[in-house]
Design an enzyme around this catalytic site. Structure first.
Site, PDB file in Angstrom:
ATOM      1  N   ASP A 444       8.803   0.217  16.521  1.00  0.00           N
ATOM      2  CA  ASP A 444       7.496   0.098  15.871  1.00  0.00           C
ATOM      3  C   ASP A 444       6.383  -0.108  16.913  1.00  0.00           C
ATOM      4  O   ASP A 444       6.649  -0.412  18.089  1.00  0.00           O
ATOM      5  CB  ASP A 444       7.555  -1.093  14.901  1.00  0.00           C
ATOM      6  CG  ASP A 444       6.662  -0.914  13.687  1.00  0.00           C
ATOM      7  OD1 ASP A 444       5.722  -0.108  13.763  1.00  0.00           O
ATOM      8  OD2 ASP A 444       6.885  -1.610  12.676  1.00  0.00           O
ATOM      9  N   ASP A 509       3.725   3.993   5.861  1.00  0.00           N
ATOM     10  CA  ASP A 509       4.162   2.789   5.146  1.00  0.00           C
ATOM     11  C   ASP A 509       3.971   2.945   3.649  1.00  0.00           C
ATOM     12  O   ASP A 509       4.323   2.055   2.881  1.00  0.00           O
ATOM     13  CB  ASP A 509       3.370   1.564   5.622  1.00  0.00           C
ATOM     14  CG  ASP A 509       3.989   0.952   6.866  1.00  0.00           C
ATOM     15  OD1 ASP A 509       5.085   1.393   7.259  1.00  0.00           O
ATOM     16  OD2 ASP A 509       3.374   0.038   7.444  1.00  0.00           O
TER      17      ASP A 509
END
Ligand code: DGJ
Length: 710
Positions: A444, A509
């Site tokens: 990430d 997301d």
């Protein structure tokens, strides 16, 4: 080699006139012009030479491989830079060239800048042309380094390329298309975020008027780089439009002392006369060179438990996942020291024994005993000030020492170019991968890089990006078979630089299928579906609060590298049954979905998306209604990509349940295709189309097509 260098593949041609002065000129990039001999190529160059204009330099202005003002080029130049404030007007000359195996190498020598430039063009069998330049500072008696301010790889476009498509976006709304008409001047897109960003231009495409998914001639550029970058399409009144780009460099970032060199990122250029689908097919073919095992069905723990890492709860989640048919479980953020929320812990890559007193083994072993792979989340480049790493090594953080500027998601950035910091990260991740037999890393990167300077004040995004690549490459070298996902608050780092060393991207997301339909449709403009992480979320989306039917969520997530991002232990038996049916369907169809050609249709109804994946024998299409429309009917929709001359059978896949429809009675063929196969000639499907039912918003119909052998 004669006067011309030619690269050709898959119907694409690229022709360079090596005799042009002072440097070679690109005389053609586009459709392969066939078997032209030297005289044919000479004619191509001769009849393409433009007029000498009034109020202009007294030579025809063409687009060379390295445009400079020396040639009378007034647009974006190939090179910007200086040596102590001078040497700003490059005058390169061709000194060497080699052509072999569809690879052209040109060496330019420049006395003014003191640089030797090696330009390499390679035509892949997909027809995608890659370009890369290496600038090398020659040995000289001046101690002053050459400062590279910018390098753009530029290719000329024909004047019929007038419409520009590129992308923008934000968190949870990545790859939102935007179109502009190319006028005089430059359309420039840049990223100063230390990564491409959610608003990345992504793929700058220029085409003939009204180009669409299936039609029109299009020329496109992708900059395969995970740091700051720049795209430009530019037209001046007197020169051809050009498309180009490269790394966006900050002042002082790249300074070449004698003997030092700078490599530009690879820029990928693709042309198609079959619209955006034709372009996508070329990029997908390029990326499919690397063979990968079947993409395992994923369960990611993030939206199921967030930071609440409770072993019993996670074990139950793994059990439920295995029953549904999941093949890989990924433990997301929250497992390492001090990470009870997003304010602390980043940088301390050791298991938090207050939460995991026996380490991760009880969970990892359980996951593996159920026959599933194990993946773990990291955010290696980031650090919270509330971490031992930041306390012990403040000198490892990027930014002005002692004054780090505002945090972003409470975090700062590690200076990866610092060898000690880099080694710490490598050792930490490597140790965990070895200890737990980690199959997969979700990598990430949750903030932009602002004031990305080292402690001497020097801009570092370039070196940071190279250090990131080295870190991933070394981990992969030590752990062959380890897969890595590129995530950056969703899809903020989606580029072919990172994908040269990772195995998929987390597209967004946002798991809300209404948004995902668009995000995936456009991410697939560059990436094949199997590299696009697409998960089924819960009924109420955690990022939009919208409620959707499971059949729509499942049908949407099918067209990617599929996964689940919800608490399965909270699902009803009926929901679990449907997820199980979907998992089986994914496994049945992934050979098609992960190798076939992506096709999309342009429909007059903006609320309706139609797309599919087809192979020679088989296809799966999805009709998705995103919003209602004033039209009563959805009318006939033509199925792109099939062969007119073949007969097909089609049926509606009801494995996930049928979509809800808003009509008294669906078209009769729909009822028949729910019950079994319906035979339809290819020409009818391709040219006349199939009358679609009127779906309610937030519904999708899955249509399977096979070749009829009867
Ligand atoms: C942002 C990612 O995009 C999410 O999927 C999740 O991994 C969180 N970070 C965890 O902090």
């Amino acid at each position: 080699m004669g006067r011309f260098a030619r690269l050709r593949a898959a119907g694409v041609g690229f022709v360079v006139d090596l005799a042009a002065q002072p440097v070679p000129v690109v005389v053609h990039w586009g459709r392969d012009l066939g078997e032209l001999d030297e005289s044919g190529l000479a004619a191509l160059a001769f009849v393409g030479e433009p007029a000498v204009l009034n109020n202009s330099v007294d030579v025809p202005r063409r687009c060379s491989v390295w445009p400079t003002e020396f040639e009378g080029w007034a647009g974006t130049p190939a090179l910007e830079g200086h040596r102590g404030g001078i040497a700003t007007t490059p005058r390169p000359r061709l000194v060497e060239h080699t052509l072999a195996d569809n690879r052209l190498e040109l060496v330019l020598d420049d006395e003014i800048t003191g640089l030797r430039v090696t330009l390499v063009y390679t035509m892949d069998s997909s027809g995608v042309l890659s370009a890369r330049a290496t600038l090398c500072a020659k040995k000289s008696d001046t101690a002053e380094p050459y400062e590279v301010a910018g390098v753009s790889t530029l290719l000329p476009l024909p004047s019929r390329a007038v419409e520009v498509l590129d992308f923008t976006g934000k968190w949870c709304r990545e790859r939102s298309p935007q179109r502009t008409r190319l006028g005089h001047g430059a359309h420039v897109r840049g990223s100063r975020r230390g990564k491409p960003g959610q608003d990345s231009a992504f793929l700058m495409t220029v085409g003939t008027p009204g180009f669409s998914f299936g039609e029109g001639e299009v020329w496109a550029l992708h900059v395969a780089w995970s740091g700051d970058q720049r795209y430009v399409v530019e037209q001046l009144p007197e020169t051809p439009p050009v498309l180009g780009g490269g790394e966006l460099l900050r002042a002082g970032e790249v300074r070449l002392a004698a003997g030092e060199s700078y490599d530009t990122p690879i820029t990928y250029f693709a042309w198609s006369d079959e619209g955006l689908d034709g372009l996508a097919a070329r990029f997908h073919a390029l990326q499919r060179k690397q063979s990968r095992p079947p993409r395992p069905l994923v369960l990611n723990t993030w939206e199921a438990v967030y930071f609440n890492h409770d072993l019993d709860r996670l074990l139950a989640l793994a059990d439920a996942a295995a029953k549904v048919g999941v093949e890989r479980v990924v433990l997301d953020d929250g497992w390492f020291r001090g990470r009870r929320d997003d304010t602390a812990g980043l940088g301390d890559w050791q298991v938090d024994i207050t939460v995991w007193p026996r380490g991760l083994s009880p969970f990892v072993d359980h996951v593996k005993s159920l026959g599933m792979q194990f993946g773990l989340w990291f955010e290696p480049e980031m650090v919270n000030l509330d971490s031992d790493l930041a306390r012990q090594h403040p000198e490892w953080l990027l930014g002005v020492p002692g004054e780090p500027g505002p945090p972003s998601r409470n975090q700062y950035v590690v200076d990866l170019a610092n060898p000690e910091a880099w080694t710490y990260l490598l050792t930490s991740i490597d140790g965990l991968v070895a200890e737990y037999g980690i199959d997969y890393v979700k990598w990430d990167h949750n903030r932009d890089l602002h004031e990305a300077v080292d402690h001497t004040g020097r801009p570092v995004v370039h070196n940071q990006t190279l250090a990131l690549y080295r870190l991933i490459d070394e981990l992969k070298r030590r752990h062959p078979g380890l897969e890595i996902e590129s995530c950056a608050s969703g899809g903020g780092r989606v580029d072919l630089g990172i994908l040269a060393r990772t195995d998929r991207v987390w597209a967004s997301d946002c798991n809300d299928p209404v948004e995902r339909q668009s995000i995936q449709r456009w991410t697939a403009q560059l990436l094949p579906p199997e590299l696009i992480g697409s998960h089924v979320g819960p009924e109420r989306s955690h990022t939009t609060s919208r409620r959707t039917d499971d059949s729509f969520r499942l049908a949407t997530a099918l067209f990617g590298h599929a996964g689940i991002e919800q608490d399965l232990t909270a699902c009803s038996p009926a929901e679990i049954d449907k997820l199980t049916a979907w998992a089986a369907m994914y496994k049945e169809l992934r050979p098609l979905l992960h190798s076939g050609r992506v096709v999309r249709a342009e429909l007059p109804d903006d609320g309706l998306f139609f797309h599919g994946v087809i192979s020679n024998e088989h296809g799966l299409f999805s009709l998705a209604r995103i919003s209602t429309s004033p039209a009563g009917q959805s009318w006939r929709v033509r199925l792109p990509g099939l062969s007119r001359g073949r007969d097909y059978r089609l049926r509606i896949r009801a494995d996930l349940g049928l979509p809800s429809m808003r009509q008294v009675r669906a078209p009769e063929w729909v009822t028949a295709a729910i019950d079994g196969w319906v035979r339809v000639p290819g020409s009818v499907l391709v040219d006349a189309g199939v009358a679609m039912p009127t779906l309610d918003p937030g519904q999708a119909l899955l249509l399977e097509v096979i070749v009829d052998r009867a």
